[in-house]
Design a protein around this motif. Structure first.
Motif, PDB file in Angstrom:
ATOM      1  N   UNK A 154      -3.223  -2.788 -12.617  1.00  0.00           N
ATOM      2  CA  UNK A 154      -3.974  -2.010 -11.621  1.00  0.00           C
ATOM      3  C   UNK A 154      -3.712  -2.560 -10.220  1.00  0.00           C
ATOM      4  N   UNK A 155      -3.741  -3.882 -10.081  1.00  0.00           N
ATOM      5  CA  UNK A 155      -3.545  -4.512  -8.772  1.00  0.00           C
ATOM      6  C   UNK A 155      -2.133  -4.222  -8.240  1.00  0.00           C
ATOM      7  N   UNK A 156      -1.142  -4.395  -9.105  1.00  0.00           N
ATOM      8  CA  UNK A 156       0.254  -4.146  -8.699  1.00  0.00           C
ATOM      9  C   UNK A 156       0.412  -2.700  -8.218  1.00  0.00           C
ATOM     10  N   UNK A 157      -0.136  -1.770  -8.978  1.00  0.00           N
ATOM     11  CA  UNK A 157       0.029  -0.345  -8.638  1.00  0.00           C
ATOM     12  C   UNK A 157      -0.620  -0.023  -7.293  1.00  0.00           C
ATOM     13  N   UNK A 158      -1.856  -0.511  -7.097  1.00  0.00           N
ATOM     14  CA  UNK A 158      -2.568  -0.209  -5.847  1.00  0.00           C
ATOM     15  C   UNK A 158      -1.785  -0.751  -4.643  1.00  0.00           C
ATOM     16  N   UNK A 159      -1.261  -1.962  -4.781  1.00  0.00           N
ATOM     17  CA  UNK A 159      -0.541  -2.576  -3.661  1.00  0.00           C
ATOM     18  C   UNK A 159       0.771  -1.842  -3.381  1.00  0.00           C
ATOM     19  N   UNK A 160       1.499  -1.478  -4.445  1.00  0.00           N
ATOM     20  CA  UNK A 160       2.770  -0.770  -4.250  1.00  0.00           C
ATOM     21  C   UNK A 160       2.514   0.623  -3.668  1.00  0.00           C
ATOM     22  N   UNK A 161       1.434   1.273  -4.105  1.00  0.00           N
ATOM     23  CA  UNK A 161       1.083   2.600  -3.556  1.00  0.00           C
ATOM     24  C   UNK A 161       0.884   2.484  -2.048  1.00  0.00           C
ATOM     25  N   UNK A 162       0.237   1.399  -1.643  1.00  0.00           N
ATOM     26  CA  UNK A 162       0.002   1.171  -0.205  1.00  0.00           C
ATOM     27  C   UNK A 162       1.330   0.974   0.535  1.00  0.00           C
ATOM     28  N   UNK A 163       2.218   0.159  -0.065  1.00  0.00           N
ATOM     29  CA  UNK A 163       3.529  -0.076   0.563  1.00  0.00           C
ATOM     30  C   UNK A 163       4.281   1.239   0.742  1.00  0.00           C
ATOM     31  N   UNK A 164       4.239   2.089  -0.300  1.00  0.00           N
ATOM     32  CA  UNK A 164       4.960   3.367  -0.231  1.00  0.00           C
ATOM     33  C   UNK A 164       4.387   4.256   0.862  1.00  0.00           C
ATOM     34  N   UNK A 165       3.035   4.268   0.970  1.00  0.00           N
ATOM     35  CA  UNK A 165       2.398   5.085   2.021  1.00  0.00           C
ATOM     36  C   UNK A 165       2.820   4.591   3.397  1.00  0.00           C
ATOM     37  N   UNK A 166       2.789   3.241   3.565  1.00  0.00           N
ATOM     38  CA  UNK A 166       3.150   2.678   4.879  1.00  0.00           C
ATOM     39  C   UNK A 166       4.610   2.960   5.225  1.00  0.00           C
ATOM     40  N   UNK A 167       5.455   3.060   4.179  1.00  0.00           N
ATOM     41  CA  UNK A 167       6.882   3.333   4.420  1.00  0.00           C
ATOM     42  C   UNK A 167       7.146   4.831   4.578  1.00  0.00           C
ATOM     43  N   UNK A 168       6.094   5.644   4.422  1.00  0.00           N
ATOM     44  CA  UNK A 168       6.263   7.107   4.520  1.00  0.00           C
ATOM     45  C   UNK A 168       7.072   7.670   3.360  1.00  0.00           C
ATOM     46  N   UNK A 169       7.042   6.974   2.211  1.00  0.00           N
ATOM     47  CA  UNK A 169       7.832   7.431   1.058  1.00  0.00           C
ATOM     48  C   UNK A 169       7.199   8.660   0.404  1.00  0.00           C
ATOM     49  N   UNK A 170       8.044   9.593  -0.046  1.00  0.00           N
ATOM     50  CA  UNK A 170       7.507  10.748  -0.774  1.00  0.00           C
ATOM     51  C   UNK A 170       7.206  10.413  -2.247  1.00  0.00           C
ATOM     52  N   UNK A 171       7.559   9.196  -2.665  1.00  0.00           N
ATOM     53  CA  UNK A 171       7.306   8.820  -4.065  1.00  0.00           C
ATOM     54  C   UNK A 171       5.821   8.489  -4.227  1.00  0.00           C
ATOM     55  N   UNK A 172       5.242   9.021  -5.306  1.00  0.00           N
ATOM     56  CA  UNK A 172       3.807   8.849  -5.568  1.00  0.00           C
ATOM     57  C   UNK A 172       3.621   7.971  -6.803  1.00  0.00           C
ATOM     58  N   UNK A 173       2.804   6.917  -6.686  1.00  0.00           N
ATOM     59  CA  UNK A 173       2.496   6.088  -7.859  1.00  0.00           C
ATOM     60  C   UNK A 173       0.982   5.995  -8.025  1.00  0.00           C
ATOM     61  N   UNK A 174       0.549   5.943  -9.279  1.00  0.00           N
ATOM     62  CA  UNK A 174      -0.892   5.822  -9.542  1.00  0.00           C
ATOM     63  C   UNK A 174      -1.125   4.987 -10.793  1.00  0.00           C
ATOM     64  N   UNK A 175      -2.367   4.505 -10.894  1.00  0.00           N
ATOM     65  CA  UNK A 175      -2.772   3.744 -12.086  1.00  0.00           C
ATOM     66  C   UNK A 175      -3.767   4.596 -12.857  1.00  0.00           C
ATOM     67  N   UNK A 176      -3.419   4.903 -14.110  1.00  0.00           N
ATOM     68  CA  UNK A 176      -4.370   5.597 -14.983  1.00  0.00           C
ATOM     69  C   UNK A 176      -5.242   4.517 -15.634  1.00  0.00           C
TER      70      UNK A 176
END
Ligand code: NAP
Length: 254
Positions: A154-176
């Motif tokens: 969960x922690x890894x996913x949340x942090x990577x999601x933030x990195x992707x948002x900050x980079x303006x990436x169109x890739x979407x990641x989530x934690x189920x």
């Protein structure tokens, strides 16, 4: 045609995701450790499937799988394989627990990174890391290592999601992050649920609804959302005591 990769596709939540994407005509990359189970699954799914047999507790096989997948245009990745180990920490089997950490964390991490790199290069994609509500709580006495392994996911996913948002990436990641789901999980962890579980199909439906809203953390039921929310108001000691009581009730008498 969208290419969908699913680990732990042979059972439970992964299998329900396979059914969902097969019904939409997607091309499926199905990963599991048992080739016969994979063959049986592919025969049931009325869509093109590529079968990838690998034991994700074996790092060499995980790296080989990542290499095999390098040329695949994965559009959706359900990073799902995992299992639990229950009991007081000083009694649980160290070998089984180490295998669990390798599957739930090391394999999840390595495949997450390698599939994400491909998606970043292609400029599109979705990754669902199947963590657990367990990973959003302060800890889980009597299933301590499993809870800790899912906190990592969960922690890894949340942090990577933030990195992707900050980079303006169109890739979407989530934690189920589901609570109890009726699958083979309990049997493999040697526990019985103390709370009523939802079906794997209900879990997938809730996940898809969360994905449509681009949520980073998806908790399928109101009951588990309340449990997770109580972390903000209850002292950690009280949360650990309540979680431990629920977990203890699940352990089957030997
Ligand atoms: N069920 C729940 O209450 C619940 C709640 C929260 C989170 N989760 C998470 O949801 C995910 C899916 O679990 P599930 O509930 O669907 O359980 P499941 O029915 O037992 O399915 C687990 C899947 O993971 C695969 N797997 C296990 N060890 C593996 C290994 N060493 N190498 C490759 N594949 C392996 C299994 O393959 P085999 O068919 O070969 O065993 C199976 O396909 C897990 O990450 C679990 O932690 C489950």
């Amino acid at each position: 045609m969208e290419t969908v990769l699913i680990t732990g596709a042979t059972s439970g939540i992964g299998r329900a995701f396979a059914g969902h994407y097969a019904a939409r005509g997607c091309r499926l990359l199905l990963a599991g450790r048992d080739p016969e189970k994979l063959e049986r699954l592919a025969a049931e799914l009325k869509t093109e499937c590529r079968l990838l047999a690998a034991d994700l507790a074996d790092e060499a096989q995980v790296r080989q799988l990542a290499e095999t997948l390098r040329e695949e245009p994965v559009g959706v990745f359900i990073n799902n394989a995992g299992f639990g180990v229950a009991g007081p920490f000083w009694e649980t089997d160290a070998e089984k627990e180490t295998a669990m950490l390798k599957v739930n964390d090391l394999a999840m991490h390595l495949l997450f990174k390698s599939i994400l790199r491909g998606m970043q290069a292609r400029g599109r994609g979705t990754i669902v890391n199947v963590a657990s509500s367990a990973g959003l709580l302060p800890g889980g006495p009597y299933m301590a290592a499993y809870y800790a392994s899912k906190a990592y996911a969960a922690s890894l996913t949340k942090a990577v999601a933030r990195e992707l948002r900050e980079a303006g990436s169109p890739v979407y990641v989530c934690a189920l992050c589901p609570g109890p789901v009726d699958t083979n999980f309990n049997r493999n962890a040697d526990v019985s649920f103390s709370l009523k579980g939802i079906t794997a199909e209900e879990c997938v439906k809730a996940c898809l609804a969360g994905m449509a809203r681009k949520k980073t953390v998806i908790v399928p039921t109101a009951r588990m959302r309340a449990a997770v929310f109580s972390r903000r108001i209850l002292p950690e000691k009280a949360m650990l005591a309540v979680t431990g009581r629920q977990q203890k009730k699940k352990i089957r008498p030997k």
